[in-house]
Design an enzyme around this catalytic site. Structure first.
Site, PDB file in Angstrom:
ATOM      1  N   CYS A  54     -11.533   0.512  20.770  1.00  0.00           N
ATOM      2  CA  CYS A  54     -10.939   0.461  19.604  1.00  0.00           C
ATOM      3  C   CYS A  54     -10.531   1.867  19.175  1.00  0.00           C
ATOM      4  CB  CYS A  54     -12.009  -0.200  18.514  1.00  0.00           C
ATOM      5  SG  CYS A  54     -12.406  -1.875  18.882  1.00  0.00           S
ATOM      6  N   ASP A  95      12.387 -16.227 -17.479  1.00  0.00           N
ATOM      7  CA  ASP A  95      12.818 -14.764 -18.498  1.00  0.00           C
ATOM      8  C   ASP A  95      13.458 -13.673 -17.537  1.00  0.00           C
ATOM      9  OD1 ASP A  95      11.946 -15.872 -20.739  1.00  0.00           O
ATOM     10  OD2 ASP A  95      10.086 -15.459 -20.640  1.00  0.00           O
ATOM     11  N   ASP A 150       7.859 -13.562 -20.565  1.00  0.00           N
ATOM     12  CA  ASP A 150       7.141 -13.931 -19.501  1.00  0.00           C
ATOM     13  C   ASP A 150       7.712 -15.194 -19.066  1.00  0.00           C
ATOM     14  OD1 ASP A 150       6.519 -16.115 -21.064  1.00  0.00           O
ATOM     15  OD2 ASP A 150       4.592 -16.341 -20.364  1.00  0.00           O
ATOM     16  N   CYS A 186      13.633  25.099  -8.053  1.00  0.00           N
ATOM     17  CA  CYS A 186      13.390  24.634  -6.778  1.00  0.00           C
ATOM     18  C   CYS A 186      13.768  23.194  -6.495  1.00  0.00           C
ATOM     19  CB  CYS A 186      11.847  25.007  -6.817  1.00  0.00           C
ATOM     20  SG  CYS A 186      11.508  26.748  -6.824  1.00  0.00           S
ATOM     21  N   ASP A 230      10.872 -13.691 -26.266  1.00  0.00           N
ATOM     22  CA  ASP A 230      10.944 -15.122 -25.906  1.00  0.00           C
ATOM     23  C   ASP A 230       9.634 -15.667 -26.897  1.00  0.00           C
ATOM     24  OD1 ASP A 230      11.230 -17.637 -24.365  1.00  0.00           O
ATOM     25  OD2 ASP A 230       9.351 -16.978 -23.623  1.00  0.00           O
ATOM     26  N   CYS A 268       9.489  26.082  -9.537  1.00  0.00           N
ATOM     27  CA  CYS A 268      10.175  26.065 -10.962  1.00  0.00           C
ATOM     28  C   CYS A 268      11.424  24.796 -10.676  1.00  0.00           C
ATOM     29  CB  CYS A 268      10.897  27.330 -11.147  1.00  0.00           C
ATOM     30  SG  CYS A 268      12.264  27.831  -9.916  1.00  0.00           S
ATOM     31  N   CYS A 296     -15.898  -0.431  19.069  1.00  0.00           N
ATOM     32  CA  CYS A 296     -16.308   0.145  20.278  1.00  0.00           C
ATOM     33  C   CYS A 296     -15.324   1.160  20.647  1.00  0.00           C
ATOM     34  CB  CYS A 296     -16.058  -1.219  21.442  1.00  0.00           C
ATOM     35  SG  CYS A 296     -14.461  -1.492  21.728  1.00  0.00           S
TER      36      CYS A 296
END
Length: 797
Positions: free
Chosen positions: A82, A688, A684, A18, A487, A15, A79
């Protein structure tokens, strides 16, 4: 590791109270910051602390991190040696409990408390980069576990309910039980079955709730444990020690039904919660499992997607999904990019065009060269941003936290007062029933779920519409914007301006001037630079000393010549005397809305260029729609005043701030905020970024630079201005949904507490039984989750 953000899945998070306690535990650690606990997905995030300290703090608070199973592909595992090195690297990662490398499938299965990002980093440093695997732990296992507990509880509760309550609905049953089994044996039978319910399916309520109660931090589980435990204890005492208490009946069915109905509610809630992640799952489902790779000899081979590497050439046939990001090297196709931009109309992609993984070819076959694979693809970034936003904390949640922090203690006080009053007025049995009903009806689970569930579904739906909330609280701030400032270039216009006219000084060779200008602009990302570069066959490569001046232009040494390209300000800074006829011509162009760029070579003003952009289709409609919502619309542009005003007039934008440099855009936003209220800025490009960061909410459009995206609060995958309306619509719908949930949770729980306490009984009204209280509380949480799921159908603006 201490500077990284740690992510955990918590156990026992039930809840809103919590959430508050878990956050307090993490926030109390030295250096902790960025603390977020989300009830919707039971996740916790914290930065600035060691994992061991975070795990210990959560464990002490009663919300230990859950062990997660992660399955990773390790393509370079070849292998047995590894295997050893991979397992050693994994086991040395903080939080990892168990690691098993499987050579035949080249996968690593890990059980960990921490985020997989730490694990991936460790593996990469060990020389074994990991990739996400399609394998995963059993989906929905938690939902299935809750369902099994509910079924067991229901099976045990049904006989108890029928024996005790069946006689009220069918009187002959009561006489049959008394005659056949006997009242005493019936009560013992109910006691045993109810004890099994509480000790079995309902044990979690007591295991979590009682310790929290003793630690003076009661939560939902504590209320359930108190309520069911009190009903059982009273009934058991009456059966096992008759004569001590006055005859008052037993309430075993109340204790058993409480646990059963709350488990049913949690099962329904878990099922519904599982659907809140549908948006992310659909995004992940857009990735094909395999790709068709072209070999050096011209043949094709089908390979797993995880085997695709940058530089591979892949073939995608008509109707197929593009597997990774890339550039088309052969063929053409109309591509459905709706998953990316929210735009339904397929767009033509041909040689040289960029395509995005997860999009769908509709006509024709293409070959593409992979440029981004795995976690570097746009689709992976979208998914990551969406998951990040879903875990975000909205400002409105601060109100919920303040209320729920006091709600449970207040409920305990009300329940105690109810018990005392009813005991004094009517005896012990009514007092127990009333107090238990209060405890059960007031569980604040629905309050805690109200906001995070709506956020999860809303941000997921937004991602499907091409709106990514980079910073989750922007979901609320977008709706609050009173001013939308755009812009111009690349936002309201196409962002791909073209060179229309060239004016030259006397005795100047046009080809020479354009080659020099293209040499400088070849190192710039600005759309105007691209227009100049595209005008020449091949830009010079011998370019040094490049220097860009934001909002003004750039300069460089090109083949030994000092070249300056930009507005009049940058020419004056370079001590260039402007050519009067060129300046006069440029002024005429600017008056008609063109962007003017001047070129100076070796401190001589040699040319002026007229560059024009095209207004995006739908821009005027989007601006009209924003105005209809009562918002002000402004344009803030670095372009010349005349050019900006020309575009603004066409779009009926009244407020125009033009000819400003990036830092001046920030000042303009501050002034708009002072005059009209909260500002949303849409832009963009790297120039900006300051404005996006300074605005109350920054929206970066598709194709924006990394700097702009990082500074923005919202990323719009479609370049169309209508995407701003989508963002605002989903923001408005989500906030409305949140307030509906909160209103329901607060009013519902608060209004029923007096009824459960029996305030209507003296006036002939009903009293809420513990069983009905449990049903009502469970259905309250289900309502909140179901209401949030309605956002999945929220349409595009």
């Amino acid at each position: 590791m201490a500077d990284q953000t740690l992510t955990f899945q918590l156990q026992g998070l039930r809840c809103a109270s919590c959430v508050g306690r878990a956050e307090t535990a993490l926030a109390g650690l030295p250096g902790a910051h960025g603390v977020r606990v989300n009830l919707a997905d039971h996740s916790a995030r914290v930065a600035g602390v060691d994992m061991a300290n975070a795990v210990q703090a959560l464990d002490d608070a009663g919300y230990p991190p859950a062990v997660r199973q992660i399955v990773l592909n390790i393509p370079s595992m070849s292998c047995a040696s590894c295997v050893g090195r991979i397992e050693a690297a994994a086991r040395a990662t903080p939080g990892v409990i168990k690691a098993e490398a499987r050579l035949p499938t080249r996968t690593l299965v890990v059980e960990t408390l921490g985020p997989d990002s730490d694990l991936r980093t460790a593996l990469k440093e060990a020389g074994y980069p990991a990739e996400a695997s399609n394998a995963s732990a059993e989906e929905g296992s938690e939902t299935k576990r809750i369902f099994r507990r509910f079924l067991l509880a229901a099976a045990l509760t049904l006989p108890v309910f029928v024996i005790e309550m069946g006689g009220h609905m069918y009187p002959p049953l009561h006489h049959w039980v008394a005659r056949t089994i006997g009242t005493a044996n019936s009560h013992l039978f109910q006691l045993v079955l109810t004890a099994v319910v509480l000790a079995g399916p309902g044990a979690g309520f007591f295991r979590r709730g009682i310790p929290n109660l003793f630690k003076a931090r009661p939560d939902m589980d504590a209320l359930v444990a108190l309520g069911a435990g009190a009903a059982f204890a009273f009934s058991a005492f009456s059966v096992l020690a008759p004569g001590i208490l006055p005859p008052a009946g037993v309430y075993f069915e109340a204790a058993a039904v409480i646990v059963t109905l709350i488990l049913m509610g949690r099962w329904l809630e878990a099922r519904a919660k599982g659907r809140t992640g549908d948006a992310v799952r659909r995004l992940l489902g857009l990735r094909p499992d395999t790709a068709e790779r072209l070999t050096d000899d011209g043949e094709t081979e089908t390979v797993p997607l995880t085997a695709v590497r940058t530089g591979d050439v892949l073939r995608v046939r008509s109707g197929g999904r593009i597997p990774v990001d890339g550039i088309v090297v052969d063929g053409y196709s109309h591509v459905d990019e709706s998953m990316l931009t929210g735009e339904p109309v397929p767009v033509l992609r041909q040689e040289g065009d960029v395509v995005t993984g997860g999009t769908l070819t509709t006509t024709g076959t293409i070959a593409l060269r992979a440029t981004h694979v795995g976690g570097d693809t746009v689709l992976a970034r979208i998914t990551a941003l969406t998951q990040e936003a879903q875990a975000a904390r909205l400002p409105v949640e601060a109100l919920v936290n303040r209320i729920t922090a006091r709600f449970v203690p207040a409920v305990l006080a009300v329940a105690l007062g109810t018990f005392v009053i009813w005991w004094a007025l009517a005896g012990l049995a009514p007092a127990v029933v009333s107090a238990v009903s209060v405890l059960i009806i007031a569980c604040p689970c629905a309050m805690g779920l109200a906001t995070p569930m709506s956020v999860m579904v809303g941000t997921g739906r937004a991602a499907e519409l091409g709106v990514l909330f980079h910073k989750g609280d922007a979901l609320q701030r977008v709706q609050d914007a009173q001013v939308v400032a755009f812009d111009k270039t690349g936002t309201l216009t196409m962002g791909t301006p073209r060179l229309h006219e060239i004016a030259l000084a006397s005795a100047v060779d046009e080809a020479f001037v354009m080659r020099m200008a293209a040499g400088v602009e070849s190192l710039s990302e600005h759309p105007i630079a691209r227009a100049i570069v595209d005008h020449v066959a091949k830009a010079p490569t011998n370019v040094t000393d490049f220097q860009a001046t934001l909002g003004a232009g750039a300069s460089a040494s090109v083949e030994g010549h000092n070249v300056v390209v930009g507005n009049l300000d940058i020419l004056l800074q370079a001590n260039v005397t402007t050519d009067a006829p060129l300046s006069e011509t440029a002024a005429g162009w600017a008056a008609k809305g063109a962007t003017v760029v001047h070129v100076a070579i070796d401190e001589r003003h040699m040319a002026s260029l007229a560059i024009r952009d095209t207004i995006r289709s739908g821009a005027a409609d989007a601006i009209a729609a924003l105005k209809a919502q009562g918002r002000s619309v402004a344009m803030i542009s670095g372009d010349a005043v005349a050019a900006a005003k020309h575009t603004a007039a066409a779009l009926q934008i009244d407020t125009v701030i033009a000819g400003v440099k990036p830092d001046q855009k920030v000042d303009a936003i501050r002034q708009l905020r002072a005059d009209k209220g909260a500002v949303a800025f849409v832009g963009d490009g790297i120039n900006d970024a300051p404005a996006l960061a300074a605005a109350d909410v920054g929206l970066a459009v598709n194709g924006a630079t990394d700097a702009a995206i990082e500074a923005a609060d919202v990323v719009l995958m479609s370049p169309q201005p209508a995407a701003v309306l989508r963002a605002m619509r989903i923001s408005r719908a989500t906030l409305r949904n949140i307030w509906q949930n909160l209103g329901w949770a607060f009013v519902y729980n608060t209004a029923l507490i007096p009824v459960a306490a029996g305030i209507l009984v003296p006036f002939g009204g009903p009293q809420l039984s513990p069983a009905l209280a449990a049903l009502a509380m469970a259905l309250s949480s289900v309502f909140v989750v179901t209401n949030a799921l309605r956002l999945r159908t929220e349409g595009a603006a």
